[in-house]
Design an enzyme around this catalytic site. Structure first.
Site, PDB file in Angstrom:
ATOM      1  N   GLY A 239       0.754  -1.107  -0.153  1.00 23.13           N
ATOM      2  CA  GLY A 239      -0.020  -0.116  -0.022  1.00 23.13           C
ATOM      3  C   GLY A 239       0.828   1.275   0.100  1.00 23.13           C
ATOM      4  O   GLY A 239       0.200   2.480  -0.236  1.00 23.13           O
ATOM      5  N   GLU A 273       4.046  -6.609   1.871  1.00 26.45           N
ATOM      6  CA  GLU A 273       3.614  -6.950   0.440  1.00 26.45           C
ATOM      7  C   GLU A 273       3.623  -5.866  -0.471  1.00 26.45           C
ATOM      8  O   GLU A 273       2.497  -5.498  -0.878  1.00 26.45           O
ATOM      9  CB  GLU A 273       2.134  -7.557   0.307  1.00 26.45           C
ATOM     10  CG  GLU A 273       1.901  -8.813   1.412  1.00 26.45           C
ATOM     11  CD  GLU A 273       0.462  -9.115   1.407  1.00 26.45           C
ATOM     12  OE1 GLU A 273      -0.519  -8.554   1.068  1.00 26.45           O
ATOM     13  OE2 GLU A 273       0.196 -10.229   2.104  1.00 26.45           O
ATOM     14  N   GLY A 275       4.042  -3.575  -3.634  1.00 26.92           N
ATOM     15  CA  GLY A 275       3.444  -3.574  -5.110  1.00 26.92           C
ATOM     16  C   GLY A 275       4.296  -2.427  -5.741  1.00 26.92           C
ATOM     17  O   GLY A 275       5.182  -2.406  -6.179  1.00 26.92           O
ATOM     18  N   ARG A 276       3.489  -1.328  -5.623  1.00 32.46           N
ATOM     19  CA  ARG A 276       3.555  -0.149  -6.340  1.00 32.46           C
ATOM     20  C   ARG A 276       4.875   0.549  -6.307  1.00 32.46           C
ATOM     21  O   ARG A 276       5.663   0.902  -7.264  1.00 32.46           O
ATOM     22  CB  ARG A 276       2.380   0.546  -6.277  1.00 32.46           C
ATOM     23  CG  ARG A 276       2.288   1.983  -7.024  1.00 32.46           C
ATOM     24  CD  ARG A 276       1.363   2.944  -6.412  1.00 32.46           C
ATOM     25  NE  ARG A 276      -0.031   2.376  -5.920  1.00 32.46           N
ATOM     26  CZ  ARG A 276      -1.126   2.046  -6.816  1.00 32.46           C
ATOM     27  NH1 ARG A 276      -0.940   2.717  -8.072  1.00 32.46           N
ATOM     28  NH2 ARG A 276      -2.244   1.622  -6.385  1.00 32.46           N
ATOM     29  N   ARG A 312      -5.294   2.530 -16.310  1.00 36.26           N
ATOM     30  CA  ARG A 312      -5.390   3.228 -14.855  1.00 36.26           C
ATOM     31  C   ARG A 312      -6.076   4.705 -15.313  1.00 36.26           C
ATOM     32  O   ARG A 312      -7.032   5.013 -14.461  1.00 36.26           O
ATOM     33  CB  ARG A 312      -4.017   3.509 -14.151  1.00 36.26           C
ATOM     34  CG  ARG A 312      -3.221   2.122 -13.879  1.00 36.26           C
ATOM     35  CD  ARG A 312      -2.344   2.482 -13.113  1.00 36.26           C
ATOM     36  NE  ARG A 312      -2.638   2.679 -11.843  1.00 36.26           N
ATOM     37  CZ  ARG A 312      -2.443   3.748 -11.053  1.00 36.26           C
ATOM     38  NH1 ARG A 312      -2.068   4.950 -11.636  1.00 36.26           N
ATOM     39  NH2 ARG A 312      -2.833   4.151  -9.953  1.00 36.26           N
ATOM     40  N   TYR A 316      -9.443   4.924 -13.254  1.00 35.41           N
ATOM     41  CA  TYR A 316      -9.660   5.686 -12.020  1.00 35.41           C
ATOM     42  C   TYR A 316      -9.238   7.163 -12.212  1.00 35.41           C
ATOM     43  O   TYR A 316      -9.210   7.812 -11.122  1.00 35.41           O
ATOM     44  CB  TYR A 316      -8.406   5.173 -10.993  1.00 35.41           C
ATOM     45  CG  TYR A 316      -8.112   3.845 -10.866  1.00 35.41           C
ATOM     46  CD1 TYR A 316      -9.052   2.800 -10.363  1.00 35.41           C
ATOM     47  CD2 TYR A 316      -6.918   3.126 -11.531  1.00 35.41           C
ATOM     48  CE1 TYR A 316      -8.748   1.563 -10.487  1.00 35.41           C
ATOM     49  CE2 TYR A 316      -6.742   1.743 -11.367  1.00 35.41           C
ATOM     50  CZ  TYR A 316      -7.677   1.218 -10.861  1.00 35.41           C
ATOM     51  OH  TYR A 316      -7.682  -0.499 -10.639  1.00 35.41           O
ATOM     52  N   CYS A 342     -12.199   2.582 -29.674  1.00 30.04           N
ATOM     53  CA  CYS A 342     -13.533   3.196 -29.967  1.00 30.04           C
ATOM     54  C   CYS A 342     -14.301   3.294 -28.567  1.00 30.04           C
ATOM     55  O   CYS A 342     -15.277   2.875 -28.527  1.00 30.04           O
ATOM     56  CB  CYS A 342     -14.049   2.425 -30.805  1.00 30.04           C
ATOM     57  SG  CYS A 342     -13.119   2.047 -32.236  1.00 30.04           S
ATOM     58  N   GLU A 343     -13.819   4.076 -27.856  1.00 26.52           N
ATOM     59  CA  GLU A 343     -14.209   4.722 -26.484  1.00 26.52           C
ATOM     60  C   GLU A 343     -13.826   5.939 -26.135  1.00 26.52           C
ATOM     61  O   GLU A 343     -12.490   6.211 -26.129  1.00 26.52           O
ATOM     62  CB  GLU A 343     -14.061   3.595 -25.413  1.00 26.52           C
ATOM     63  CG  GLU A 343     -14.475   2.373 -25.742  1.00 26.52           C
ATOM     64  CD  GLU A 343     -15.002   1.421 -24.253  1.00 26.52           C
ATOM     65  OE1 GLU A 343     -15.388   2.051 -23.588  1.00 26.52           O
ATOM     66  OE2 GLU A 343     -14.978   0.352 -24.387  1.00 26.52           O
ATOM     67  N   TYR A 371       0.569  -1.977 -12.056  1.00 24.26           N
ATOM     68  CA  TYR A 371      -0.596  -2.129 -12.687  1.00 24.26           C
ATOM     69  C   TYR A 371      -0.762  -1.403 -13.957  1.00 24.26           C
ATOM     70  O   TYR A 371      -1.547  -0.922 -14.429  1.00 24.26           O
ATOM     71  CB  TYR A 371      -1.722  -1.484 -11.887  1.00 24.26           C
ATOM     72  CG  TYR A 371      -1.456  -1.854 -10.287  1.00 24.26           C
ATOM     73  CD1 TYR A 371      -1.815  -3.114  -9.841  1.00 24.26           C
ATOM     74  CD2 TYR A 371      -0.634  -1.077  -9.434  1.00 24.26           C
ATOM     75  CE1 TYR A 371      -1.918  -3.504  -8.660  1.00 24.26           C
ATOM     76  CE2 TYR A 371      -0.740  -1.621  -7.800  1.00 24.26           C
ATOM     77  CZ  TYR A 371      -1.067  -2.674  -7.512  1.00 24.26           C
ATOM     78  OH  TYR A 371      -1.028  -3.045  -6.276  1.00 24.26           O
TER      79      TYR A 371
HETATM   80  N1  LLP Z   1      -1.561  -6.934  -0.930  1.00 20.80           N
HETATM   81  C1  LLP Z   1      -2.753  -7.002  -0.894  1.00 20.80           C
HETATM   82  C2  LLP Z   1      -3.653  -8.226  -0.372  1.00 20.80           C
HETATM   83  C3  LLP Z   1      -3.383  -6.456  -2.109  1.00 20.80           C
HETATM   84  O1  LLP Z   1      -4.691  -6.503  -2.476  1.00 20.80           O
HETATM   85  C4  LLP Z   1      -2.602  -5.487  -2.750  1.00 20.80           C
HETATM   86  C5  LLP Z   1      -3.195  -4.601  -3.948  1.00 20.80           C
HETATM   87  C6  LLP Z   1      -1.195  -5.378  -2.452  1.00 20.80           C
HETATM   88  C7  LLP Z   1      -0.721  -6.077  -1.432  1.00 20.80           C
HETATM   89  C8  LLP Z   1      -0.172  -4.264  -3.043  1.00 20.80           C
HETATM   90  O2  LLP Z   1      -0.540  -2.914  -2.816  1.00 20.80           O
HETATM   91  P1  LLP Z   1       0.436  -1.844  -3.241  1.00 20.80           P
HETATM   92  O3  LLP Z   1       1.790  -1.897  -2.513  1.00 20.80           O
HETATM   93  O4  LLP Z   1       0.724  -2.189  -4.713  1.00 20.80           O
HETATM   94  O5  LLP Z   1      -0.385  -0.761  -3.119  1.00 20.80           O
HETATM   95  N2  LLP Z   1      -4.815  -1.444  -9.956  1.00 20.80           N
HETATM   96  C9  LLP Z   1      -4.995  -0.332  -8.784  1.00 20.80           C
HETATM   97  C10 LLP Z   1      -4.367  -1.000  -7.365  1.00 20.80           C
HETATM   98  C11 LLP Z   1      -5.012  -2.287  -6.849  1.00 20.80           C
HETATM   99  C12 LLP Z   1      -4.378  -2.827  -5.646  1.00 20.80           C
HETATM  100  C13 LLP Z   1      -5.094  -4.033  -5.546  1.00 20.80           C
HETATM  101  N3  LLP Z   1      -4.285  -4.667  -4.329  1.00 20.80           N
HETATM  102  C14 LLP Z   1      -4.174   0.440  -9.391  1.00 20.80           C
HETATM  103  O6  LLP Z   1      -3.828   0.517 -10.534  1.00 20.80           O
HETATM  104  O7  LLP Z   1      -3.983   1.762  -8.758  1.00 20.80           O
END
Ligand code: LLP
Length: 418
Positions: A239, A273, A275-276, A312, A316, A342-343, A371
């Site tokens: 997150g 965990e 990601g981003r 994205r 969003y 076409c949108e 993402y």
């Molecule tokens: N752990 C769990 C259980 C999650 O559901 C997620 C993301 C993460 C870790 C990683 O979160 P991060 O560190 O990346 O914030 N598609 C959206 C984001 C969806 C996030 C879903 N869950 C976007 O493009 O902003």
């Protein structure tokens, strides 16, 4: 901090001219910087030194096998949410003992696959899922290590589509009833209660919601330990946000420090965990200008990447910086950067003030490493883009552009239509 910089008005990725890659592999393509990925992983992972921890990259943000291998080589694990992600992670060489499995809808066959693989832990999200996992593990004569994903009801103060830790969200089990559910699970024969987990949302730009959630989890762990449970893992999810435009998220070091201080002397292994924060600013999407046009209202720049490549902005309303790969115009104008789909929702940027672009120019859509490709589709029968990784002065194709044959793979016209 990333390695996409101008030298003599030409955008480079590390030591490679992006226009050289485009000449070779054609557009659109995703481009990742190895040095940036490595640096981000180390900055994040090292920030937790001094406390037992595993950095489990949330691979839904980018499931490129090359990136998974890079993080695995650096000592990372992964957070998965499907059998397909497990398959990819194993193929990429991730150690199963560093895999945690999240998600509200795990199927029995996915549970079976993960149990046979010997993953570290299932983050379970409902009483019925706990029952199902107990059943599946029993059938295989195995014990499933579990955490319950609790919903701590804190407001992550982010986009509503990506906040997950509020009562109104579908995720986890309400923290107020989690204790009872833990007791129930701990009496099941084929489960080993081993952790507590949560994930409150994505693209958070403040530390305080993480700290608030952690405090609630700490309290829960105390109650569980008092009831005789041996909680070894505390999974705080992902997150941490990044800078797309002018956001000022905490540095991984600030985030880690706040968490370490709140954890205090709890004797646990921390699981994270991210990601981003690891991949977002380590990747860009490169596209070419097909046409420019103007009506009384607006300037449009039509490029060869679209919402199927990067969803994205359409999904969003997200901001992604747009840069000209060659800075050869000083004439700043306002434009919409749109794709061929076409949108009306097919745009990469709206009302953006940037140097005028002309046919054939290349653009870089910034902060597209998270993402981006992982949410791409072949809508409008557009083959999915190639993925390229740069290391130093060399670039490598880490995923070929899809072909027309790929687009129809597996399709069949039934006999009665022939
Ligand atoms: N752990 C769990 C259980 C999650 O559901 C997620 C993301 C993460 C870790 C990683 O979160 P991060 O560190 O990346 O914030 N598609 C959206 C984001 C969806 C996030 C879903 N869950 C976007 O493009 O902003």
């Amino acid at each position: 901090m990333h390695f996409f910089e101008y030298k003599n008005k030409e955008l480079y990725c590390e030591d490679v001219k992006i226009s050289d890659i485009a000449n070779d592999v054609k557009t659109p393509f995703y481009l990742y910087s190895h040095a940036t990925l490595e640096r981000h992983f180390r900055a994040f992972n090292d920030a937790f030194n001094g406390i037992d921890h595993i950095t489990c990259f949330s691979m839904k943000s980018n499931s490129s096998m090359a990136i998974l291998r890079l993080f695995a080589n650096a000592g990372g694990g992964v957070d998965i949410v499907s059998g397909g992600e497990l398959y990819r992670a194993l193929k990429a060489g991730v150690n199963p003992e560093k895999i945690v499995y999240s998600g509200v809808g795990k199927k029995a066959e996915e549970m079976e696959y993960a149990l046979n693989t010997g993953i570290l832990m299932f983050n379970t999200e409902s009483p019925q899922e706990i029952d199902r996992l107990n059943e599946v593990a029993g059938r295989l004569n195995k014990k499933a290590r579990i955490a319950i994903r609790v919903n701590p009801d804190v407001d992550p103060q982010t986009h509503p589509y990506i906040s997950t830790g509020l009562k109104e969200n579908k995720f986890g089990i309400d923290i107020n009833i989690a204790c009872d559910e833990y007791l129930r699970a701990s009496r099941m024969q084929n489960l080993e209660v081993t952790g507590v987990s949560c994930h409150i949302g994505s693209q958070l730009t403040k530390v305080s919601p993480f700290v608030d959630a952690l405090k609630k989890l700490k309290e829960l762990i105390r109650r569980l330990t008092d009831s005789g449970m041996d909680i070894k893992y505390l999974d705080l999810g992902g997150g941490l946000g990044i800078t797309y435009n002018d956001e000022k998220p905490p540095l991984p070091s600030e985030y880690a420090l706040a968490l370490k201080e709140t954890i205090g002397d709890m004797n646990l292994t921390l699981i994270l965990e991210p990601g981003r924060v690891l991949v977002g600013n380590a990747g860009i999407l490169v596209a070419k200008v097909l046409y420019t046009k103007t009506n009384q209202e607006k300037n449009f720049t039509v490029v060869d990447a679209a919402m199927n490549d990067l969803a994205r902005p359409s999904l969003y309303g997200s901001y992604h910086g747009i840069r000209a790969v060659k800075m050869d115009s000083e004439n700043i104008i306002s434009m919409d950067i749109v794709g061929p789909i076409c949108e009306s929702g097919d745009f990469l940027a709206k009302n953006r003030e940037i140097p005028a672009l002309k046919q054939g120019d290349l653009i870089a859509v910034m902060s597209a490493g998270a993402y981006g490709f992982s949410m791409s589709s072949s809508y409008n029968s557009r083959p999915r883009a190639a993925e390229i990784m740069v290391k130093g002065n060399t670039y490598y194709t880490v995923r070929e552009r899809e072909t027309y044959e790929d687009l129809i793979r597996g399709e069949k016209i039934p006999e009665f239509l022939k």
